[in-house]
Every structure is written in C-alpha cells, then in structure tokens.
Design a protein around this motif. Structure first.
Motif, PDB file in Angstrom:
ATOM      1  N   THR A   2       0.861  -1.196  -0.076  1.00  0.00           N
ATOM      2  CA  THR A   2       0.015  -0.138   0.069  1.00  0.00           C
ATOM      3  C   THR A   2       0.859   1.182   0.045  1.00  0.00           C
ATOM      4  O   THR A   2       1.104   1.866   0.981  1.00  0.00           O
ATOM      5  CB  THR A   2      -0.974  -0.159   1.246  1.00  0.00           C
ATOM      6  N   ASP A   3       1.417   1.690  -1.166  1.00  0.00           N
ATOM      7  CA  ASP A   3       2.490   2.624  -1.135  1.00  0.00           C
ATOM      8  C   ASP A   3       1.858   3.951  -1.502  1.00  0.00           C
ATOM      9  O   ASP A   3       1.268   4.352  -2.712  1.00  0.00           O
ATOM     10  CB  ASP A   3       3.503   2.269  -2.272  1.00  0.00           C
ATOM     11  N   ALA A   4       1.680   4.919  -0.553  1.00  0.00           N
ATOM     12  CA  ALA A   4       1.123   6.163  -0.916  1.00  0.00           C
ATOM     13  C   ALA A   4      -0.018   6.257  -1.832  1.00  0.00           C
ATOM     14  O   ALA A   4      -0.020   6.948  -2.575  1.00  0.00           O
ATOM     15  CB  ALA A   4       2.101   6.945  -1.456  1.00  0.00           C
ATOM     16  N   LEU A  17      -2.986  19.578   3.734  1.00  0.00           N
ATOM     17  CA  LEU A  17      -1.736  19.786   2.879  1.00  0.00           C
ATOM     18  C   LEU A  17      -1.589  21.192   2.312  1.00  0.00           C
ATOM     19  O   LEU A  17      -0.490  21.556   2.340  1.00  0.00           O
ATOM     20  CB  LEU A  17      -1.554  18.810   1.982  1.00  0.00           C
ATOM     21  N   TYR A  20       0.467  23.547   4.900  1.00  0.00           N
ATOM     22  CA  TYR A  20       1.442  23.066   5.351  1.00  0.00           C
ATOM     23  C   TYR A  20       2.699  23.811   4.842  1.00  0.00           C
ATOM     24  O   TYR A  20       2.916  24.014   3.601  1.00  0.00           O
ATOM     25  CB  TYR A  20       1.561  21.550   4.999  1.00  0.00           C
ATOM     26  N   GLU A  82      13.913  18.342  -3.963  1.00  0.00           N
ATOM     27  CA  GLU A  82      12.890  18.439  -4.817  1.00  0.00           C
ATOM     28  C   GLU A  82      13.565  19.150  -6.153  1.00  0.00           C
ATOM     29  O   GLU A  82      14.886  19.594  -6.109  1.00  0.00           O
ATOM     30  CB  GLU A  82      12.015  19.969  -4.243  1.00  0.00           C
ATOM     31  N   PRO A  91      14.453  10.853  -7.847  1.00  0.00           N
ATOM     32  CA  PRO A  91      13.217   9.885  -7.569  1.00  0.00           C
ATOM     33  C   PRO A  91      13.628   9.036  -6.199  1.00  0.00           C
ATOM     34  O   PRO A  91      12.591   9.081  -5.561  1.00  0.00           O
ATOM     35  CB  PRO A  91      13.250   9.111  -8.701  1.00  0.00           C
ATOM     36  N   ASP A  92      14.673   8.695  -6.134  1.00  0.00           N
ATOM     37  CA  ASP A  92      14.746   7.759  -4.681  1.00  0.00           C
ATOM     38  C   ASP A  92      16.254   7.553  -4.464  1.00  0.00           C
ATOM     39  O   ASP A  92      17.209   8.100  -5.094  1.00  0.00           O
ATOM     40  CB  ASP A  92      14.406   6.327  -5.205  1.00  0.00           C
ATOM     41  N   LEU A  93      16.596   7.302  -3.365  1.00  0.00           N
ATOM     42  CA  LEU A  93      18.052   7.313  -2.741  1.00  0.00           C
ATOM     43  C   LEU A  93      19.051   6.631  -3.679  1.00  0.00           C
ATOM     44  O   LEU A  93      20.122   7.125  -3.867  1.00  0.00           O
ATOM     45  CB  LEU A  93      18.118   6.770  -1.387  1.00  0.00           C
TER      46      LEU A  93
ATOM     47  N   GLY B 120      13.117   6.743   0.939  1.00  0.00           N
ATOM     48  CA  GLY B 120      13.132   7.991   0.754  1.00  0.00           C
ATOM     49  C   GLY B 120      12.587   8.242  -0.894  1.00  0.00           C
ATOM     50  O   GLY B 120      12.888   9.317  -1.331  1.00  0.00           O
ATOM     51  N   ALA B 121      11.821   7.476  -1.283  1.00  0.00           N
ATOM     52  CA  ALA B 121      11.377   7.541  -2.369  1.00  0.00           C
ATOM     53  C   ALA B 121      10.401   8.729  -2.473  1.00  0.00           C
ATOM     54  O   ALA B 121       9.775   8.998  -1.846  1.00  0.00           O
ATOM     55  CB  ALA B 121      10.337   6.408  -3.080  1.00  0.00           C
ATOM     56  N   ARG B 122      10.560   9.454  -3.746  1.00  0.00           N
ATOM     57  CA  ARG B 122       9.766  10.816  -3.678  1.00  0.00           C
ATOM     58  C   ARG B 122       8.322  10.130  -3.934  1.00  0.00           C
ATOM     59  O   ARG B 122       7.914   9.277  -4.613  1.00  0.00           O
ATOM     60  CB  ARG B 122       9.845  11.335  -5.163  1.00  0.00           C
ATOM     61  N   GLY B 123       7.449  11.120  -3.252  1.00  0.00           N
ATOM     62  CA  GLY B 123       6.046  10.740  -3.386  1.00  0.00           C
ATOM     63  C   GLY B 123       5.290   9.830  -2.216  1.00  0.00           C
ATOM     64  O   GLY B 123       4.128   9.652  -2.049  1.00  0.00           O
ATOM     65  N   ARG B 124       6.370   9.187  -1.451  1.00  0.00           N
ATOM     66  CA  ARG B 124       5.979   8.332  -0.408  1.00  0.00           C
ATOM     67  C   ARG B 124       5.201   9.027   0.730  1.00  0.00           C
ATOM     68  O   ARG B 124       4.583   8.525   1.616  1.00  0.00           O
ATOM     69  CB  ARG B 124       6.781   7.730   0.151  1.00  0.00           C
ATOM     70  N   PRO B 126       2.801  12.764   1.032  1.00  0.00           N
ATOM     71  CA  PRO B 126       2.291  13.897   0.328  1.00  0.00           C
ATOM     72  C   PRO B 126       2.512  15.170   0.860  1.00  0.00           C
ATOM     73  O   PRO B 126       2.331  16.150   0.017  1.00  0.00           O
ATOM     74  CB  PRO B 126       0.976  13.830   0.247  1.00  0.00           C
ATOM     75  N   ARG B 127       3.030  15.563   2.223  1.00  0.00           N
ATOM     76  CA  ARG B 127       3.376  16.655   2.649  1.00  0.00           C
ATOM     77  C   ARG B 127       4.840  17.162   1.790  1.00  0.00           C
ATOM     78  O   ARG B 127       4.623  18.209   1.374  1.00  0.00           O
ATOM     79  CB  ARG B 127       3.626  16.529   4.084  1.00  0.00           C
ATOM     80  N   MET B 128       5.653  16.255   1.867  1.00  0.00           N
ATOM     81  CA  MET B 128       7.129  16.862   1.699  1.00  0.00           C
ATOM     82  C   MET B 128       7.964  15.861   1.390  1.00  0.00           C
ATOM     83  O   MET B 128       7.565  14.669   1.488  1.00  0.00           O
ATOM     84  CB  MET B 128       7.770  18.053   2.638  1.00  0.00           C
ATOM     85  N   ARG B 129       9.088  16.090   0.926  1.00  0.00           N
ATOM     86  CA  ARG B 129      10.055  14.928   0.680  1.00  0.00           C
ATOM     87  C   ARG B 129      10.467  14.444   2.282  1.00  0.00           C
ATOM     88  O   ARG B 129      11.226  15.143   3.060  1.00  0.00           O
ATOM     89  CB  ARG B 129      11.495  15.519   0.180  1.00  0.00           C
ATOM     90  N   PHE B 178       1.476   4.981   4.011  1.00  0.00           N
ATOM     91  CA  PHE B 178       2.871   5.342   3.389  1.00  0.00           C
ATOM     92  C   PHE B 178       3.210   3.731   2.683  1.00  0.00           C
ATOM     93  O   PHE B 178       2.415   3.121   2.293  1.00  0.00           O
ATOM     94  CB  PHE B 178       3.756   5.820   4.276  1.00  0.00           C
TER      95      PHE B 178
END
Lengths: 280, 280
Positions: A2-4, A17, A20, A82, A91-93, B120-124, B126-129, B178
């Motif tokens: 259940t990813d985001a 949001l 925020y 960002e 996109p990811d680490l 730390g994937a982007r979008g995991r 919704p508030r921020m990275r 998440f």
DNA sequence: TCAAAAGTGTTGTTCTTACACCCATGA
DNA sequence: TCATGGGTGTAAGAACAACACTTTTGA
C-alpha cells in the motif's frame, strides 16, 4: 503493498496539505555517500612480483571545499529533495547515489548497489545536522577516476592501509573526513559477510568469468587462500550460482596451463548451502 | 577511526562555518519508524486450542493526524535534529527510535534495536520529501500498548493477516499508511534471515529460557516445525549461543513432562555453524 | 619437455537427520 | 499409572577437507 495511496479522508487531508509549511522544521540535510568497491590488478603489495591476483580497492576523493577541506572522503553529496536550479529531484536514494558517483568515475553497465545504512549522530558534520545514507557499490575493475566539482583528486585506494583488520599491518591510516572510516569498515564487513551466503561475488566480475577468477574474488575480499579444487566443486554444486557459457578462456595461465571454462552469473541471489569462511 | 576531528585548515574552516545558512537547502524531513516485533502467547490462530506456542506480532498505531488519518502505521516520528521547544535533540538515530516508541508502549529493559534501512522515494509522503529511517526492535513479550500523542489507537497485530507470505492465506491486508507494508515485510525478512546465522532469537526471550522456548521462537518466526531433539543438540553444540544457568524451569509441561533446564544468552553474536532453514 | 593451471577421483572425517529410547513430571 | 515433554544414543546418509592424479596449455 500500500504505497502512498489516496487516503480514506480526502477532503480534510487536501485542506491540511495546502496549509502545510515544509520550512517549519529544524534544518536537517540528507546526503548520500557511496562506498565503491572494486578489485584492481596490482595493489601496493607486490611481494615477489610472481602472481598478481588483484586486491580490493575503494574509491576516495580529496575534499576541495569546506568543511574538512583537504581530507580524504567518500564520494557523496546532498540528495536533491525537490526540483531546483541544480537539476531535477532524485526520484529515490539509489538514483542520488549513482548521480553523485557518476561525477567521480564512469559507471559500469553492470553494477550492484545496495544501501548500507544511515549515519546521523549529532556533531558528525560541523555545519548542521546531516543524515548520510551510505551505499555500497560493487563493480568489476573500474577505470581511473576523474576529478569533479568540489573535488581536488579522486583515487582508488587499497583496503590495506585503511586499517580494516584484514591481517595486514595497520599502518598509516589516511585521515578520513567525518565518520567515513567507520562507514568504509561497515561496508567491507558487509561485503565479506554477504559473500558467504549470497552470489554477490559475481558483482566484482565481468559478465563471463572463470571459477578461478571467482575464487580470487573470495580470496581478495576474505584475505585468505581457498582450496582450489574443493572450491571449484562447491561452486558447481551450489544451484544457481553460475551457469556454463560453453566457452573457454582465451588463454591458459601466464606461465602455461589449461584454458578454463567460462561461466556467467546464475539466477540465484542466495546460496544454498552458503560458502562459509568460518572454518580456518 | 577519524570521527569529526578538527580539520587541518582551521582558520578558513571556522570562517566558512560562521557564514553558513542551514536553511538554504530544499526542505526535507527525516523521520524514524520502528518495526517492533515480539512473540505473544495467543494469536488469532487457535486451531484446536491445544498448544499455544506464541505467534509473532508487530506494533501498529492508527494515525490520528493527517496525512493518512485513520490508517494503520508504524510508530514513528520526526527526528529532533536540534534542540527546540519540543525537547532536546536526539543524539543519534537509535535514541530517536526509542523515544518515539516509548510514547506507544513501555520499553523493556532488554531489547535489540538495529537499523533496517532508509526509505526516501519521492511521493511516499504527500506533505514533503520525507526520508524515514526504519528500525527493527525485538523484545520479549511486551505489554499492551497505550495510545499516545497523534495516535488514536495502538495494538499488537499478528504477522498473519499482513500478507507476509508465511504460508497462511493472504487474507484481508490491513490498509497500511505510506510504504509501511513494505517496511514491515523487509523487517520480517531480516529477522527470519538473521535467526539463521546470529544469536538474535534470544532477543525475543526473557533472561532465562528453555531450549524449547528458543525452538518455539524459531518455529514462530520461520513458520515451520523443527525436530526438537536435533535442535536441542545443535544449540548446545554451537559455541557461545547459550550457557547453562544451572537451574530448572518451575514446572514441567502443562500436561506433564520433565522440567527443562534454563539457559541464558551466551556471548556470541554470530553462530558458527549457522542454523540453516534451507533444507526442508 | 617441463612447469603451471584446470579439473576429476578418492578417501577419511565431520555434520546432519531420523528414529529409538529413557527420564522426570502433572494429571 | 499414564500421557507428555525433556533429554540422550545411535546409525545411515550427506557434506566437507585433504591429497593424488590426469588433462591441457605456455614457455
């Protein structure tokens, strides 16, 4: 998994949001550091010049910028959280790790990258609170590095001389910036341990390799000689470790010797049974 | 090791630091999440009611705040990077993990805490990275949790029902916020794997335990029955795994049976030879 | 032709596994 | 006294380690 996904309460959530402020938190930086490991033909240990089986090296850079300017350090850099003037967000680490490493050396087409761990003790960077996500990268013999932005110099450094306790005399450790000495030690221990029960050793080798080359990887990383005949049999008896290409090596050994069969990495990630290094 | 020592160029470095603005970076948050694992007497699977050897549970909370309010999630929270109104800075990541967990349940005196990895994937979120440093905590049978700040509810949830592929029917996964479903799956796989080649299983047990209790930990985590007699011998033959206390358990089995000898955890961290689960 | 390296045979030892059996305890 | 669980004996089979030996190649 259940990813985001969209949460159940959508109305209040989107209102929340929009109001925020991401800058409300205390400043903290996230960086990636890469422990790039490879096995290079000649180390600094050429005892009698007879056999050069390759020694493990790690990629280090000399810091050109503050803090700790002039010290040796792992290649690394800030994660792009960002999109910004420097470029798009990572996109990811793993993307961030490959990006910072590509500034130091050409990336091979085949590589193994895995996350090691995150180091975030207070005071490890004098500027601010920094959380460094360390990665370990294994690759076949990589070319000499080039200097990049913020870097005076980059070089492949043998593990010996870093004081990693492989039995060599723990001589003259280079001065490593921040806690990078500990990170390298953790990476080396991880690599040594994963060679036992995973097929990771093939990540140090090109796509086709001999059983002897595989054994030399084990010997270089573990710092111990292995029985060639029994190693050969054990590798072939481990399902999925290697598969025969049907071809032979171009030449025999440098001073004569039969041409060895070439293998490629098999599909298995985990070895059953493992290749234990326990018994001396 | 060379942990954050004074750098060689001190004059320029301190001038550089005084002019440094930590807010210049793009906002990114660092959180800790804790996968707390324990083995509790009765699960939801009471097949015939005869033998209740304990089933593995994970601590989950229901989010009382946005985002993903109402969803089940791992206990977690923002790392305190610097001293602030909420409290002093967390000296290191393990301190932060224990702090956020202590808001949900009483911490046992003996526990095993290790870092799992950073997500730390982007979008995991919704508030921020957000970069979440996940931790795995193993402890003996923990009490029922209490609700805390930002939490409606906290509960021990059996692994079964989370769809972790232990052979149970993968029924009705709870909706996890998440990417926490993936984090729990990674933790469970880490625990299953580390039971093979480390003495980690004792972290699920109190300070004195029987060999049978140790075997039931393995059986619960691996989801497989083990041969009692051979397990017994193998544990005692593994140097440093357990050491005899000289005492016996209070009672025999519930329906009769000899009183078992009590052991405590030995000094060894790694098992030689390992207890492999490979061979069925 | 000789040395070096690849690869196979073989044998004794150790480890694993399955089953049998005795011991101690609660009902 | 009987069922239950703790713990030991034992023997067949698998895996491992050491050594010998054949095959193939470069010098």
């Amino acid at each position: 998994m259940t990813d985001a996904r969209t949460p159940p309460h959508d109305g209040p959530e989107s209102r929340f949001l929009s109001g925020y402020d991401p800058h409300a938190f205390a400043p903290a930086a996230v960086t990636v550091d890469v422990v790039a490991l490879t096995i290079r033909p000649e180390g600094d240990a050429g005892e009698d010049g007879a056999r050069r089986a390759g020694t493990p090296h790690v990629l280090l850079t000399r810091r050109a910028a503050h803090p700790q300017r002039g010290w040796w350090a792992l290649p690394g850099g800030f994660v792009r959280a960002e999109d910004g003037p420097d470029g798009p967000a990572d996109p990811d680490l793993p993307d961030a790790a490959l990006r910072v490493l590509s500034e130091k050396t050409r990336l091979p087409t085949e590589l193994h990258l895995e996350q090691l761990g995150t180091y975030g003790a207070r005071g490890r960077d004098p500027r601010m609170r920094v959380f460094s996500v360390a990665h370990m990268l294994l690759a076949p013999d990589l070319p000499d590095p080039h200097s990049g932005r913020d870097t005076e110099e980059a070089a492949w450094v043998p593990w010996s001389g870093l004081g990693l306790g492989l039995g060599e005399d723990t001589r003259a450790d280079r001065d490593l910036a921040f806690d990078h000495g500990r990170i390298i030690a953790d990476a080396v221990e991880r690599a040594r341990s994963k060679l036992e029960y995973t097929a990771l050793a093939t990540a140090f080798l090109p796509s086709a390799f001999t059983i002897t080359a595989l054994r030399e990887v084990y010997q270089a990383v573990w710092g111990r000689t292995l029985h060639a005949a029994n190693f050969h049999r054990k590798i072939l008896a481990t399902p999925g470790f290697v598969e025969d290409t049907g071809e032979l090596a171009e030449h025999g050994g440098p001073g004569g010797g039969r041409r060895a069969r070439l293998y490629r990495a098999g599909g298995a990630a985990l070895l059953h049974p493992p290749l234990l290094r326990s018994t001396q």
